[in-house]
Write a protein that holds these residues in place. Structure first.
Motif: not given
Length: 82
Positions: A8, A12-14, A57-58, A60, A62-64, A66-67
């Motif tokens: 990532v 936050g882009h894979s 793809r993850s 948004n 899921e990305k949030t 992780v962050i």
């Protein structure tokens, strides 16, 4: 030796690709130098790495998550180097 990776970036882009390194640990270090957070690193041609291109793809959400988890770990003083 070549390694395939999934990571990532700071936005936050894979991203996925291939990197040359002497070991998996060095591959992770090189990815971090490029400001990427490795999610998966495996020798090129290894079955788990071969499926990298087929992963979904993850979202948004899921990305949030992780962050936020990463921020919590950093605030708690946990090192993310290893």
């Amino acid at each position: 030796m070549d390694f395939q990776y999934r990571a990532v970036n700071a936005q936050g882009h894979s991203v996925s690709g291939q990197i040359s390194a002497a070991s998996e640990r060095e591959a992770v270090r090189l990815l971090r130098q490029k400001e990427l957070t490795p999610l998966e690193v495996a020798p090129a041609g290894h079955k788990p790495a071969a499926r990298l291109a087929r992963t979904k793809r993850s979202s948004n959400q899921e990305k949030t998550l992780v962050i936020r988890e990463r921020a919590t770990l950093l605030q708690a003083g946990v090192s993310l180097a290893e």
